[in-house]
Enzyme design. Structure first.
Site, PDB file in Angstrom:
ATOM      1  N   CYS A   1       0.055   3.899   2.618  1.00  0.00           N
ATOM      2  CA  CYS A   1       0.465   3.456   3.957  1.00  0.00           C
ATOM      3  C   CYS A   1       1.932   3.826   4.201  1.00  0.00           C
ATOM      4  CB  CYS A   1       0.284   1.951   4.118  1.00  0.00           C
ATOM      5  SG  CYS A   1      -1.425   1.407   3.900  1.00  0.00           S
TER       6      CYS A   1
ATOM      7  N   CYS B   1       0.827  -1.216   0.000  1.00  0.00           N
ATOM      8  CA  CYS B   1       0.000   0.000   0.000  1.00  0.00           C
ATOM      9  C   CYS B   1       0.865   1.271   0.000  1.00  0.00           C
ATOM     10  CB  CYS B   1      -0.906  -0.055   1.233  1.00  0.00           C
ATOM     11  SG  CYS B   1      -1.732   1.477   1.650  1.00  0.00           S
TER      12      CYS B   1
END
Length: 104
Positions: free
Chosen positions: A32, A29
């Protein structure tokens, strides 16, 4: 940033004296990864009032499913063993701190 697992979640998050900000994250991600320095800064600044931890959704499906986390990153604040706030998506530190103000 400390990482918690399904096995540790009850003790580390639900049983914490302080409110806990959990980032539900994944290795794949990009947003993230963008949040890592923001969360480190928040943990350093608010460490006396807030714990900040990460939970990898791929390695910890039980907790991820229990809280119906579908998007990464998802941030949840737990206080007294209960989720009290949920936010989805990356954000700058100032905005994150503003959104956390009412739960600290």
């Amino acid at each position: 940033m400390p990482e918690v697992t399904d096995a540790e979640f009850g003790a580390e998050v639900l049983g914490s004296e302080l409110p806990v900000l959990v980032e539900f994250t994944a290795d794949w991600c990009p947003p993230c990864r963008q949040m890592a320095p923001v969360l480190s800064a928040v943990a350093e600044e608010e460490g006396d009032r807030l714990r900040v931890v990460q939970l990898n959704v791929d390695r910890n499906p039980a907790t991820t499913n229990a809280y119906k986390v579908l998007s990464m990153p998802t941030f949840m604040v737990f206080r007294g063993g209960e989720p009290v706030k949920s936010m989805v998506g990356s954000r700058p530190k100032r905005r994150l701190l503003a959104e956390l103000a009412d739960v600290l």
